[in-house]
Design an enzyme around this catalytic site. Sequence first.
Site, PDB file in Angstrom:
ATOM      1  N   ASP A   1       0.848  -1.183   0.000  1.00 54.93           N
ATOM      2  CA  ASP A   1       0.000   0.000   0.000  1.00 54.93           C
ATOM      3  C   ASP A   1       0.895   1.249   0.000  1.00 54.93           C
ATOM      4  O   ASP A   1       1.811   1.362   0.820  1.00 54.93           O
ATOM      5  CB  ASP A   1      -0.890  -0.009   1.235  1.00 54.93           C
ATOM      6  N   GLY A   2       0.616   2.174  -0.916  1.00 55.10           N
ATOM      7  CA  GLY A   2       1.476   3.340  -1.059  1.00 55.10           C
ATOM      8  C   GLY A   2       1.522   4.210   0.183  1.00 55.10           C
ATOM      9  O   GLY A   2       2.581   4.760   0.523  1.00 55.10           O
TER      10      GLY A   2
ATOM     11  N   ASP B   1       0.144   8.562  -8.445  1.00 52.28           N
ATOM     12  CA  ASP B   1      -0.938   8.299  -9.406  1.00 52.28           C
ATOM     13  C   ASP B   1      -1.557   6.950  -9.095  1.00 52.28           C
ATOM     14  O   ASP B   1      -1.432   5.994  -9.859  1.00 52.28           O
ATOM     15  CB  ASP B   1      -0.397   8.341 -10.844  1.00 52.28           C
TER      16      ASP B   1
END
Length: 255
Positions: A118-119, A136
């Site tokens: 997970d970013g 993005d």
Amino acid sequence: MHSEIDVSEEGGVRYLHFGSEWVQGAMRIRRPVDLELEYTREMMSGLLLRNGFTTGARWPGRILLVGLGAGSLTKFCYWKLPQARVTTVEIDPAVHAAASFHFKLPAEDERFSVVIEDGADYMLRSRPKFDLILIDGYDADARVGLLDSLPFYQACWARLKEGGVLATNLFGRSRRYAEPLERLTTAFEGRSLALPPCESGNVIALATRGGPVTLPLGELEERAAQLKSATGLDLRGTVRRIAASGLLHSGALVL
């Protein structure tokens, strides 16, 4: 995670979808490294803020991308910015597989790595610092979750080196970007701006860490020409839109 991944082709262009009509990435098959979608080209506008194309320049040296999609931005950074080490964070291993199989994502090596995570979690726990961060990341319904939150943007600021630049795609946030831009501006101590909307409706915001940036229009135009010569990416139209939008102050972009 993305529940469904679809790949389609039309007019020599291959598209990635996450089980909906939203296009999550595109690649012109005969030019797989070019940035096919306008918003992906504008995601690289941060390159105009730092003069990385003069003789001997090595900026950006480290690039972090959050959200892989079809790999367009990752491929551009890897192939067109050969001085850079590129790290891409993607939450879904199936997206990584699709980008590798259908969109010519390069194999990992000493300059390129993919982190399946997970970013937001990655940004909050990691320690490396980067020159350029590109955000993005969207799900099938064009939602970003914690990638649009004050703690996440503050973590991005902390992960940037002095002089670092962040670009984020604000599309998908109910087509209203005032609130996410305010959060970004708070995290970056007032050092952010939103570019004029693309034809697709995407709005790219830029933010910087370090000393103020003041770029007269003439210098922006010169840097856009240098960027095109060095990488083939043409942001001269973006510079013209910036000039026509009222973003300039006394003839200069100030950030």
